[in-house]
Design an enzyme around this catalytic site. Structure first.
Site, PDB file in Angstrom:
ATOM      1  N   CYS A  84       0.825  -1.525   0.716  1.00 36.45           N
ATOM      2  CA  CYS A  84       0.066   0.257   0.270  1.00 36.45           C
ATOM      3  C   CYS A  84       0.769   1.806   0.237  1.00 36.45           C
ATOM      4  O   CYS A  84       2.479   1.379   0.107  1.00 36.45           O
ATOM      5  CB  CYS A  84      -0.505   0.045   1.312  1.00 36.45           C
ATOM      6  SG  CYS A  84      -0.360   0.114   2.668  1.00 36.45           S
ATOM      7  N   CYS A 111       3.504   2.139   3.045  1.00 36.78           N
ATOM      8  CA  CYS A 111       5.227   0.810   2.253  1.00 36.78           C
ATOM      9  C   CYS A 111       6.046   1.823   1.558  1.00 36.78           C
ATOM     10  O   CYS A 111       7.078   2.574   1.477  1.00 36.78           O
ATOM     11  CB  CYS A 111       4.658   0.226   1.711  1.00 36.78           C
ATOM     12  SG  CYS A 111       3.732  -1.314   2.415  1.00 36.78           S
ATOM     13  N   CYS A 161      42.870 -18.659 -20.835  1.00 37.43           N
ATOM     14  CA  CYS A 161      43.091 -19.170 -19.660  1.00 37.43           C
ATOM     15  C   CYS A 161      42.528 -18.228 -18.532  1.00 37.43           C
ATOM     16  O   CYS A 161      41.269 -17.430 -18.565  1.00 37.43           O
ATOM     17  CB  CYS A 161      44.575 -18.788 -19.232  1.00 37.43           C
ATOM     18  SG  CYS A 161      45.404 -16.721 -19.884  1.00 37.43           S
ATOM     19  N   CYS A 203      42.159 -14.915 -18.534  1.00 38.58           N
ATOM     20  CA  CYS A 203      40.928 -13.405 -19.237  1.00 38.58           C
ATOM     21  C   CYS A 203      39.698 -14.096 -19.090  1.00 38.58           C
ATOM     22  O   CYS A 203      38.605 -13.170 -18.595  1.00 38.58           O
ATOM     23  CB  CYS A 203      40.597 -15.011 -21.175  1.00 38.58           C
ATOM     24  SG  CYS A 203      42.245 -15.349 -21.602  1.00 38.58           S
ATOM     25  N   ASP A 245       8.814  30.517 -30.964  1.00 37.59           N
ATOM     26  CA  ASP A 245      10.282  31.095 -31.234  1.00 37.59           C
ATOM     27  C   ASP A 245       9.814  31.026 -33.095  1.00 37.59           C
ATOM     28  O   ASP A 245       8.978  30.373 -33.192  1.00 37.59           O
ATOM     29  CB  ASP A 245      11.637  30.135 -31.118  1.00 37.59           C
ATOM     30  CG  ASP A 245      12.524  30.166 -32.175  1.00 37.59           C
ATOM     31  OD1 ASP A 245      13.117  31.716 -32.859  1.00 37.59           O
ATOM     32  OD2 ASP A 245      12.842  29.037 -33.709  1.00 37.59           O
ATOM     33  N   ASP A 287      12.954  25.384 -30.865  1.00 31.91           N
ATOM     34  CA  ASP A 287      13.890  24.211 -30.955  1.00 31.91           C
ATOM     35  C   ASP A 287      15.891  24.130 -32.046  1.00 31.91           C
ATOM     36  O   ASP A 287      16.362  23.520 -32.649  1.00 31.91           O
ATOM     37  CB  ASP A 287      12.651  23.435 -32.985  1.00 31.91           C
ATOM     38  CG  ASP A 287      13.382  25.105 -34.189  1.00 31.91           C
ATOM     39  OD1 ASP A 287      14.208  26.235 -33.818  1.00 31.91           O
ATOM     40  OD2 ASP A 287      14.488  24.025 -35.301  1.00 31.91           O
ATOM     41  N   ASP A 328      17.816  28.558 -28.307  1.00 29.23           N
ATOM     42  CA  ASP A 328      16.469  28.609 -27.797  1.00 29.23           C
ATOM     43  C   ASP A 328      16.832  28.002 -26.189  1.00 29.23           C
ATOM     44  O   ASP A 328      16.270  28.527 -25.296  1.00 29.23           O
ATOM     45  CB  ASP A 328      15.223  27.965 -28.121  1.00 29.23           C
ATOM     46  CG  ASP A 328      14.749  28.957 -29.560  1.00 29.23           C
ATOM     47  OD1 ASP A 328      15.085  30.273 -29.505  1.00 29.23           O
ATOM     48  OD2 ASP A 328      15.020  27.471 -30.826  1.00 29.23           O
TER      49      ASP A 328
END
Length: 813
Positions: free
Chosen positions: A17, A20, A85, A88, A501, A700, A704
């Protein structure tokens, strides 16, 4: 030097709930180094901002575990090729554990595999594969070994469904016996054994302690941490009914009394109804994240790549930057990249909203999840996995759904103190009934106590806001509107002024050739050939627009013998023996070329928002060409929609006042701020804010970004730059100004929906608790009402998924 803060998202299991969620949030905030923590009960996730020099993810996991919950981690196995080996294996192991989000990595040299535990919110399998390949080995995913959160949730749902069926099977005989006790149901046949207290005990005990075990565990964890949640209410209420009935059953031994008042059915039916309510709630919550599922469904699952000269089909997460990907007609483009061979038309409607396929050829960029319509393409992968445009969109939506709106703070505060208050009211109700209303009648007083405990529901309060935000932001994302957080969603509906703009926002951002006026005595073909050849050498956007416009008339370009760019004036060139001068009035005057008869025409063109270029051939005026950045087809309608919503619309630009006013007039904008430098745009925002206006800046470009960050709400046109989108609060992917009105409308609808949810959640508890306390509600009815309250809140939020946007339905009004 200040340490840069980090953010992490951890999936949590075990919350029952809103109390919690509040408890976890408070616990994490107490950890040193944590700046901010928000827990989303509906999404079952926590978002944490912290100083990595002070706090670590292991600290958060430990705190969550100590509070009685767990962090969900995914496991994956990789096949590794190239190890020779043990060194690695050790190297790979260390390399993986250094990755942020990987909690454990075990590499087995003999099996040539790696078992990795990781947080999917921080890292993906493709990142692990890249790290291993960077270390000099090859890795592939064992997909069937992967244990996902989705699988865990599905498994949990199935478990709860099984518990409900088991519980309902045992509870029905108890309910049957209880219903037959009423005078109006006395005609019902009830098997004698169902009335036997020991049979009832046998039926109720598995429900109480097997099905109800989860409530006891949850209550114990909560109380151990000196707090309380819904599990405490359920455990107290059902235990009171069960153990009182057990006491009466034992007391009846040796008694001649045939019928005794038992409450086994109360505890069993309550648990059954609460489990059923949880099932409905989980299913409804799953639907509220439908937007994320739809977005993820757009992704290709596999990709065909060229590896070591061999064509192979591999899982999408195995594609690497630089891979050559084959895309056949009708297939989805798997990654963001660049076409290196072939041409085709691509359907990008999922991203741009543009239904007409766009022609693409070598050198053009393509976006993952778009559809290749007809040609065969070879694409070089530029962005893969979490770096693709679609993955970034999914990330923004997930972050918005996981964020917390300011309106939620009140509900969170109340949820934190709700359960102790309810327990207090329940025991007060018991005392009032036992001492004054029905003196000495323990059974009746206990019944009222149980009813109060089980009708109270903090879940409805906790779900009221996050489910609406999930549904609202998800629905907006389907229409290309990305809210970066719940706080931005809430603020948007308060906007009073929209600052637009010009270039790339109101207009298309790409100048086009609009007018060609040739002086008498000059032949059109020769005029256009010479102008195009001369302008072809210039890098100026206006020059490129002129060349592109002339090319469309099937004019063949010729070579230039000489070329000179004159900054601020224009160009001078020699083509096929002819001297070409193209540019401003000042350039013409400098060469003593007579243009007086064209000045009025130029002013008229500028009044229409067009830029004129005067052309002279061999020192004689030959004509002019005009270029304009045309407004988008949707701008005028979008501006009118904003005005109809009661908003002030202002256009801001660095262009000259006459051109700006012409564009504004065409778009239906009444207020213009022209000839503004980039830093002046942010200042213009501040001036409007100083007048008490709530301002949204829409842009954009890189220039801006300061204004987008300064405004109350920054909206970036998604077809623009990454910098603009980073600075903005909302991204409008489709580049259509109509999305501004849609974003505001969606904000209004979501906030209204949240208020409805909060009102009914508060009203439900404010009315339900007194009704139960006054004895007008049987415990089993109270349990049903409690289960229904959570489900109803989620179902109300889901109505947002049917909101119509993009100029349809109510959004257009």
């Amino acid at each position: 030097m200040t340490q840069e803060l980090k953010e992490t998202v951890l999936p949590i299991t075990g919350m029952t709930c809103a109390a919690c969620a509040v408890r976890i949030e408070k616990g994490i905030k107490k950890i040193e180094g944590v700046e901010e923590a928000t827990v989303n009960f509906a999404l079952e996730k926590t978002s944490i901002t912290y100083d990595p020099n002070v706090a670590h993810i292991e600290d958060f996991k430990k705190k969550i575990h100590d509070l009685g919950y767990e962090v969900i981690e995914e496991k994956v196995e990789l096949d590794i090729i190239g190890m020779t080996c043990a060194a690695c294996a050790t190297r790979i192991e260390k390399g993986l554990t250094k990755l942020e989000g990987v909690t454990k990595a075990t590499v087995n040299l003999a099996l040539e595999s790696a078992a990795i535990e990781y947080n999917p919110a921080q890292i993906g399998t493709s990142d692990m594969v890249k790290r291993i390949e960077k270390l000099g080995y090859q890795a592939t995913l064992k997909e069937e070994q992967k244990e996902s959160i989705k699988d865990l949730k599905a498994k949990e749902l199935e478990t709860q469904k099984g518990k409900f069926i088991f519980s309902a099977f045992l509870s029905v005989p108890l309910l049957w016996a209880m219903v037959s006790h009423f005078s109006f149901t006395s005609f019902m046949y009830v098997p004698e054994m169902f009335l036997n207290p020991w049979v009832q005990l046998a039926l109720a005990t598995p429900v109480q302690f097997i099905v109800g075990k989860q409530f006891y565990i949850g209550a114990f964890k909560a109380l151990r941490n000196k707090s309380a949640n819904m599990d405490v209410l359920v455990a107290l209420g059902t235990s009171a009914a069960y153990f009182y009935s057990l006491y009466l059953s034992i007391a009846s031994i040796g008694s001649n009394e045939h019928m005794i008042e038992l409450y086994y059915e109360t505890s069993a039916v309550l648990i059954t109804l609460i489990i059923l309510g949880k099932l409905f709630e989980v299913r409804a919550k799953g639907r509220s994240s439908e937007a994320i599922k739809k977005l993820m469904g757009l992704q290709a699952k596999t990709a065909t790549v060229l590896r070591a000269g061999v064509e192979r089909e591999i899982p999408l997460e195995d594609v690497l930057v630089g891979d050559i990907v084959y895309v056949k007609p009708g297939e989805k483009v798997p990654v963001d990249g660049e076409i290196v061979e072939g041409s085709s038309a691509l359907d990008e409607s999922m991203l741009t909203g543009e239904s007409v396929p766009i022609d693409k050829t070598v050198g053009d960029s393509v976006i993952g999840a778009t559809i290749n319509k007809n040609g065969f393409l070879k694409v070089k992968a530029k962005k893969v996995g979490r770096d693709t445009a679609l993955a970034q969109i999914i990330k923004v939506v997930e972050e918005a759904q996981g964020s917390k709106a300011p309106i939620q703070r009140l509900a969170d505060h109340i949820s934190g103190i709700f359960v102790p208050i309810v327990v207090g009211i329940a025991f007060l109700t018991f005392l009032v009934w036992f001492i004054w209303v029905a003196p000495g009648n323990f059974a009746e007083a206990l019944e009222k106590l149980i009813a109060v405990l089980v009708i109270a529901c903090p879940c409805a309060l906790g779900l009221a806001t996050p489910t609406s935000i999930m549904a609202g932001t998800g629905r907006a994302a389907e229409f290309g509107i990305l809210f970066k957080g719940g706080e931005h969603l809430e603020r948007t509906h308060q906007l009073t002024t929209i600052l637009l703009d010009k270039t790339g926002t109101v207009t298309n951002g790409a100048p086009v050739l609009t007018d060609i006026l040739i002086e008498e005595g000059f032949e059109e073909q020769q005029f256009l050939t010479l102008v195009a050849a001369a302008e072809k050498q210039s890098e100026h956007p206006l020059a490129r627009a002129i060349v592109a416009g002339i090319k469309e008339k099937n004019i063949e370009l010729v070579e230039v013998e000489e070329f000179e760019s004159i900054p601020g004036y224009g160009i001078q060139a020699k083509v096929d023996g002819h001297v070409i001068v193209a540019g401003t009035r000042k350039l013409m005057n400098k060469h003593n070329i007579y243009i007086e008869h064209m000045l009025k025409t130029m002013e008229d063109l500028e009044g229409k928002g067009k830029t004129s270029m005067l052309i002279a051939i061999n020192n004689q005026y030959a004509g002019l060409v005009a270029v304009a950045d045309t407004i988008k087809d949707t701008s005028k309608e979008a501006v009118q929609r904003l005005k109809d919503m009661g908003l002030d619309v202002v256009m801001i630009t660095g262009d000259n006042k006459r051109t700006a006013e012409a564009i504004a007039k065409e778009a239906g904008i009444d207020h213009v701020v022209a000839e503004v430098l980039p830093e002046g745009k942010a200042e213009a925002v501040k001036q409007l804010q100083a007048q008490g206006k709530v301002v949204a800046m829409v842009g954009d470009g890189i220039n801006d970004a300061p204004a987008l960050a300064t405004a109350h709400i920054g909206m970036a046109i998604g077809t623009g730059t990454d910098v603009a989108m980073e600075a903005a609060d909302i991204t409008l992917i489709r580049g259509d100004l109509g999305s501004i009105a849609d974003a505001i409308y969606m904000s209004k609808k979501t906030i209204r929906n949240i208020r409805q949810n909060l009102f009914w959640a508060f009203a439900y508890n404010a009315l339900g608790i007194p009704i139960a306390a006054f004895g007008f509600l049987a415990p089993w009815l109270a349990g049903a009402a409690m289960a229904f309250s959570s489900v109803s809140v989620v179902l109300n939020a889901l109505r947002l998924q049917r909101v119509k946007l993009s100029g349809k339905g109510e959004a257009n009004r």
